[in-house]
Design a protein around this motif. Structure first.
Motif, PDB file in Angstrom:
ATOM      1  N   ALA A 191      46.075  44.632  40.389  1.00 32.50           N
ATOM      2  CA  ALA A 191      45.127  43.594  40.630  1.00 32.50           C
ATOM      3  C   ALA A 191      44.353  43.671  39.082  1.00 32.50           C
ATOM      4  N   GLN A 192      44.003  44.895  38.659  1.00 29.43           N
ATOM      5  CA  GLN A 192      43.472  45.171  37.286  1.00 29.43           C
ATOM      6  C   GLN A 192      44.223  44.496  36.149  1.00 29.43           C
ATOM      7  N   ASN A 193      45.617  44.838  36.289  1.00 28.27           N
ATOM      8  CA  ASN A 193      46.463  44.182  35.322  1.00 28.27           C
ATOM      9  C   ASN A 193      46.648  42.804  35.317  1.00 28.27           C
ATOM     10  N   SER A 194      46.655  42.000  36.236  1.00 30.75           N
ATOM     11  CA  SER A 194      46.666  40.552  36.664  1.00 30.75           C
ATOM     12  C   SER A 194      45.442  40.036  36.026  1.00 30.75           C
ATOM     13  N   LEU A 195      44.124  40.688  36.097  1.00 24.21           N
ATOM     14  CA  LEU A 195      42.996  39.995  35.799  1.00 24.21           C
ATOM     15  C   LEU A 195      43.286  40.240  33.992  1.00 24.21           C
ATOM     16  N   VAL A 196      43.646  41.404  33.602  1.00 22.53           N
ATOM     17  CA  VAL A 196      43.630  41.437  32.091  1.00 22.53           C
ATOM     18  C   VAL A 196      44.482  40.352  31.569  1.00 22.53           C
ATOM     19  N   THR A 197      45.759  40.028  32.199  1.00 15.67           N
ATOM     20  CA  THR A 197      46.741  38.950  31.694  1.00 15.67           C
ATOM     21  C   THR A 197      45.885  37.878  31.539  1.00 15.67           C
ATOM     22  N   LEU A 198      45.364  37.485  32.793  1.00 13.91           N
ATOM     23  CA  LEU A 198      44.519  35.969  33.049  1.00 13.91           C
ATOM     24  C   LEU A 198      43.245  35.842  31.552  1.00 13.91           C
ATOM     25  N   GLU A 199      42.664  37.038  31.671  1.00 16.20           N
ATOM     26  CA  GLU A 199      41.700  36.992  30.471  1.00 16.20           C
ATOM     27  C   GLU A 199      42.281  36.849  29.160  1.00 16.20           C
ATOM     28  N   GLU A 200      43.293  37.351  28.950  1.00 12.52           N
ATOM     29  CA  GLU A 200      44.081  37.264  27.613  1.00 12.52           C
ATOM     30  C   GLU A 200      44.799  35.905  27.456  1.00 12.52           C
ATOM     31  N   ASN A 201      45.080  35.534  28.476  1.00 12.14           N
ATOM     32  CA  ASN A 201      45.352  34.127  28.589  1.00 12.14           C
ATOM     33  C   ASN A 201      44.433  33.011  28.120  1.00 12.14           C
ATOM     34  N   VAL A 202      43.372  33.153  28.740  1.00  8.76           N
ATOM     35  CA  VAL A 202      42.066  32.287  28.207  1.00  8.76           C
ATOM     36  C   VAL A 202      41.862  32.533  27.087  1.00  8.76           C
ATOM     37  N   THR A 203      41.863  33.693  26.308  1.00  8.01           N
ATOM     38  CA  THR A 203      41.728  33.933  24.988  1.00  8.01           C
ATOM     39  C   THR A 203      42.751  33.142  24.134  1.00  8.01           C
ATOM     40  N   ALA A 204      43.932  33.329  24.577  1.00  9.44           N
ATOM     41  CA  ALA A 204      44.914  32.769  23.795  1.00  9.44           C
ATOM     42  C   ALA A 204      44.965  31.412  23.724  1.00  9.44           C
ATOM     43  N   LYS A 205      44.586  30.919  24.906  1.00 14.97           N
ATOM     44  CA  LYS A 205      44.233  29.270  24.734  1.00 14.97           C
ATOM     45  C   LYS A 205      43.303  28.744  24.136  1.00 14.97           C
TER      46      LYS A 205
ATOM     47  N   ILE B 151      38.978  36.009  39.513  1.00 15.72           N
ATOM     48  CA  ILE B 151      38.096  36.849  39.786  1.00 15.72           C
ATOM     49  C   ILE B 151      36.912  36.702  40.880  1.00 15.72           C
ATOM     50  N   ARG B 152      36.975  35.755  41.391  1.00 15.29           N
ATOM     51  CA  ARG B 152      36.195  35.254  42.661  1.00 15.29           C
ATOM     52  C   ARG B 152      36.960  35.563  43.713  1.00 15.29           C
ATOM     53  N   ARG B 153      38.060  35.621  43.989  1.00 20.23           N
ATOM     54  CA  ARG B 153      38.654  35.666  45.250  1.00 20.23           C
ATOM     55  C   ARG B 153      38.605  37.108  45.521  1.00 20.23           C
ATOM     56  N   PHE B 154      38.615  37.309  46.920  1.00 17.51           N
ATOM     57  CA  PHE B 154      38.626  38.638  47.510  1.00 17.51           C
ATOM     58  C   PHE B 154      40.049  38.991  47.575  1.00 17.51           C
ATOM     59  N   PRO B 155      40.546  40.154  47.556  1.00 19.49           N
ATOM     60  CA  PRO B 155      39.918  41.365  46.905  1.00 19.49           C
ATOM     61  C   PRO B 155      39.790  41.398  45.465  1.00 19.49           C
ATOM     62  N   ASN B 156      40.392  40.558  44.929  1.00 15.88           N
ATOM     63  CA  ASN B 156      40.332  40.683  43.294  1.00 15.88           C
ATOM     64  C   ASN B 156      38.681  40.614  42.675  1.00 15.88           C
ATOM     65  N   SER B 157      37.711  40.060  43.567  1.00 16.24           N
ATOM     66  CA  SER B 157      36.324  40.092  43.418  1.00 16.24           C
ATOM     67  C   SER B 157      35.801  41.649  43.249  1.00 16.24           C
ATOM     68  N   LEU B 158      36.332  42.594  44.006  1.00 16.11           N
ATOM     69  CA  LEU B 158      36.120  44.000  44.058  1.00 16.11           C
ATOM     70  C   LEU B 158      36.572  44.532  42.641  1.00 16.11           C
ATOM     71  N   VAL B 159      37.833  44.214  42.181  1.00 12.87           N
ATOM     72  CA  VAL B 159      38.157  44.658  41.143  1.00 12.87           C
ATOM     73  C   VAL B 159      37.540  44.186  39.583  1.00 12.87           C
ATOM     74  N   ALA B 160      37.464  43.051  39.881  1.00 10.12           N
ATOM     75  CA  ALA B 160      36.583  42.357  38.746  1.00 10.12           C
ATOM     76  C   ALA B 160      35.413  43.003  38.573  1.00 10.12           C
ATOM     77  N   GLY B 161      34.487  43.134  39.543  1.00 12.42           N
ATOM     78  CA  GLY B 161      33.041  43.775  39.685  1.00 12.42           C
ATOM     79  C   GLY B 161      33.322  45.029  39.049  1.00 12.42           C
ATOM     80  N   LEU B 162      34.134  45.882  39.343  1.00 13.19           N
ATOM     81  CA  LEU B 162      34.420  47.328  38.830  1.00 13.19           C
ATOM     82  C   LEU B 162      34.701  47.139  37.358  1.00 13.19           C
TER      83      LEU B 162
END
Length: 179
Positions: free
Chosen positions: A24-38, A162-173
């Motif tokens: 989950a952490q790696n997925s969120l990092v990938t999505l965040e980097e995609n936003v930065t790239a866009k 980042i708002r979907r459960f359970p990713n929201s837990l990982v996003a918060g941490l």
């Protein structure tokens, strides 16, 4: 062996949870980097438009002396937009992002007015340099629209993740914030 079964089950659950958290952490990092790239691509097409403007203004100047006010406005807007310190940090500051978008909108509006005014000058409309620059500018405006759409889609995907459960837990941490 049967004595240790609860220990093995607990250890198995912990391993699965740790692997899930890492995934989950790696997925969120990938999505965040995609936003930065866009966003970087949006900046790229804005810069392309800024680079075309001096050539367009110089070409039109020779034909449209009476349109000096509009040409001056475009030059000033280009200068203002060019002086804005834009980085991916702007995504974290809604007020700065709004100012940037407002300046880009004003510049786009002035350029549209220039293209409309150019219709009054038949010699200008037939000038190959002007036609090429006009085509490139129209291409830039289309690229801006496409890249902004892609950026908005990437932000939407990231924010949803980042708002979907359970990713929201990982996003918060992990310190992932809504963009």
């Amino acid at each position: 062996m049967k004595k240790n079964l609860p220990l093995y089950i607990a250890l198995g659950v912990v391993v699965v949870l740790v692997l899930w958290f890492i995934s989950a952490q790696n997925s969120l990092v990938t999505l965040e980097e995609n936003v930065t790239a866009k966003w970087s691509q949006v900046e790229n097409v804005y810069q392309r438009r800024l680079d075309l403007i001096p050539n367009l203004v110089a070409t039109v100047k020779g034909y449209a002396d009476q349109e000096k006010e509009l040409l001056t406005e475009i030059t000033e807007l280009r200068s203002r937009v060019g002086q804005m310190n834009v980085s991916s940090d702007i995504l974290d500051d809604p007020a700065a992002f709004e100012r940037f978008q407002q300046a880009q909108g004003q510049l786009g509006g002035a350029l549209s007015r220039l293209l409309v005014v150019s219709e009054n000058y038949p010699d200008l409309k037939s000038n190959q340099n002007f036609l090429a620059l006009q085509s490139q500018l129209e291409g830039s405006e289309n690229r801006i629209a496409v890249e902004r759409k892609r950026f908005i889609e990437a932000v939407q995907e990231y924010n949803t993740a980042i708002r979907r459960f359970p990713n929201s837990l990982v996003a918060g941490l992990g310190g992932f914030d809504k963009t």
